[in-house]
Design a protein around this motif. Sequence first.
Motif, PDB file in Angstrom:
ATOM      1  N   ALA A  80       7.957   0.578 -11.279  1.00 26.81           N
ATOM      2  CA  ALA A  80       7.384  -0.642 -10.660  1.00 26.81           C
ATOM      3  C   ALA A  80       6.646  -0.642  -9.791  1.00 26.81           C
ATOM      4  O   ALA A  80       8.021  -1.198  -8.668  1.00 26.81           O
ATOM      5  CB  ALA A  80       7.215  -2.141 -11.491  1.00 26.81           C
ATOM      6  N   PRO A  81       5.419  -0.981  -8.342  1.00 23.86           N
ATOM      7  CA  PRO A  81       5.599  -1.417  -7.239  1.00 23.86           C
ATOM      8  C   PRO A  81       5.326  -2.513  -7.069  1.00 23.86           C
ATOM      9  O   PRO A  81       5.142  -3.655  -7.412  1.00 23.86           O
ATOM     10  CB  PRO A  81       3.786  -1.033  -7.029  1.00 23.86           C
ATOM     11  N   GLU A  82       6.840  -3.273  -5.962  1.00 26.37           N
ATOM     12  CA  GLU A  82       5.645  -4.274  -6.081  1.00 26.37           C
ATOM     13  C   GLU A  82       4.994  -4.883  -5.422  1.00 26.37           C
ATOM     14  O   GLU A  82       4.139  -5.985  -5.748  1.00 26.37           O
ATOM     15  CB  GLU A  82       7.277  -5.074  -4.946  1.00 26.37           C
ATOM     16  N   ASN A  83       4.229  -3.973  -4.445  1.00 27.47           N
ATOM     17  CA  ASN A  83       3.147  -4.706  -3.813  1.00 27.47           C
ATOM     18  C   ASN A  83       2.013  -3.325  -3.457  1.00 27.47           C
ATOM     19  O   ASN A  83       0.980  -3.908  -3.676  1.00 27.47           O
ATOM     20  CB  ASN A  83       3.455  -5.723  -2.475  1.00 27.47           C
ATOM     21  N   SER A 119      -4.780  -5.305  -5.088  1.00 22.32           N
ATOM     22  CA  SER A 119      -5.508  -4.422  -4.124  1.00 22.32           C
ATOM     23  C   SER A 119      -6.144  -4.913  -3.153  1.00 22.32           C
ATOM     24  O   SER A 119      -6.796  -4.045  -1.985  1.00 22.32           O
ATOM     25  CB  SER A 119      -6.939  -5.532  -4.850  1.00 22.32           C
ATOM     26  N   GLU A 120      -5.417  -6.241  -2.201  1.00 25.76           N
ATOM     27  CA  GLU A 120      -5.418  -6.765  -0.638  1.00 25.76           C
ATOM     28  C   GLU A 120      -4.570  -5.335   0.069  1.00 25.76           C
ATOM     29  O   GLU A 120      -4.836  -4.858   0.971  1.00 25.76           O
ATOM     30  CB  GLU A 120      -4.443  -7.633  -0.493  1.00 25.76           C
ATOM     31  N   VAL A 121      -3.790  -4.349  -0.536  1.00 24.17           N
ATOM     32  CA  VAL A 121      -3.191  -3.113   0.312  1.00 24.17           C
ATOM     33  C   VAL A 121      -3.863  -2.339  -0.754  1.00 24.17           C
ATOM     34  O   VAL A 121      -3.679  -1.439   0.366  1.00 24.17           O
ATOM     35  CB  VAL A 121      -1.625  -3.256  -0.585  1.00 24.17           C
ATOM     36  N   ILE A 122      -4.729  -1.769  -1.395  1.00 24.97           N
ATOM     37  CA  ILE A 122      -4.818  -0.901  -1.754  1.00 24.97           C
ATOM     38  C   ILE A 122      -6.290  -0.908  -1.678  1.00 24.97           C
ATOM     39  O   ILE A 122      -7.260   0.377  -1.372  1.00 24.97           O
ATOM     40  CB  ILE A 122      -4.232  -0.218  -3.124  1.00 24.97           C
TER      41      ILE A 122
END
Length: 379
Positions: free
Chosen positions: A69-72, A76-79
Amino acid sequence: MKVQNLILMAGLGLVCLSGCKSTKGNSEVTLKDAFANKFLMGVAINDNQASGRDSAGAQLIIKHFNSVAPENCMKSEVIHPEEGRYDFTQSDRFVAFGEKYNMDIIGHTLIWHSQLAPWFCVDENGKNVSKEVLTERMKEHITTVVSRYKGKIKGWDVVNEAFEDDGSYRQTKFYEILGEDYIPLAFQFAHEADPDAELYYNDYSMAHKGRRDAVVNMVKKLQAKGIRIDAVGMQGHFTMEFPKVEDFETSLLAFAATGVKVMITELDLTILPPPAPNVGADVSANFDYQKEMNPYPDMLPDSVSKAWNDRMSEFFKLFIKHSDKVTRVTVWGATDADSWRNDWPMKGRTDYPVLFDRNYQPKPFVNEMINEASNNKSK
């Protein structure tokens, strides 16, 4: 030989040392092999590991885990940092890593009030957008992200942390603008974007009766509307006092009774004292550093380490006991050094919350659980 090659070999050597040995002979057994007939062994990974910059961490993950699983990187703030602009740089690396090593890939998370892109729920003046605008933004975001990884991601944490301990709805922007309808809308949009992907609801402190009852009720409402929901994710952000194992078991059984799968997600066990009561796992909690709240800056005393191992063993024995209901256990970080617990809810602390230590070595209970799993082969 080049310096970087020496460093890489040293890192790989550390991982080779970290292989779990069964106490029955010298044959090496990995976590994913030990639990193969029970549940997936998952881990949250960061971009250093997905990109290979942390080669030792990457090799540890490849060896012991069969789900990631992706931690961060999918928050939405990243992607989706700005309206109309997506950044898939890290998420593409994450998915490529999982595909390369034939892992079950979990998407995390589509709708969450924390680590939310600041523009998502407001207009250019900072005021809440209308129901219609937020609905369209949710649909566009979910459709774009899920469609990009259609057929690659096994399942999505669709909605994260929608309830309070007492079972009331968390007063987020999503709830403020759309009411409880935002949850079925999110699941509907995700299913439309990838009809084959599994869809999950994920939350912490699930041993609280109020939250337990609220989640059971939510699952039943979605099912009554014919909206797909495949599993409830029970976040395992445990302390040495909370939750009681029996209370966690009660919730596990309650969720399973609705007919969905149960997944243990975000598993870690802090050994550190809480700076305030009832903090739960609210990422917005923040306290000024206090030295007395960081009692083990260098190492754990043997007695404290034993207490930690004993408590984590209790929970793993529970997961094994109910492996007919639990389909995945995901640890939130490959090693102690990777854990968010070191800086939350107080920056600068040193914690020891996951299965492998800062030297990529397994904690003592890991070998114990491998043997426990080996002795309970039938589901």
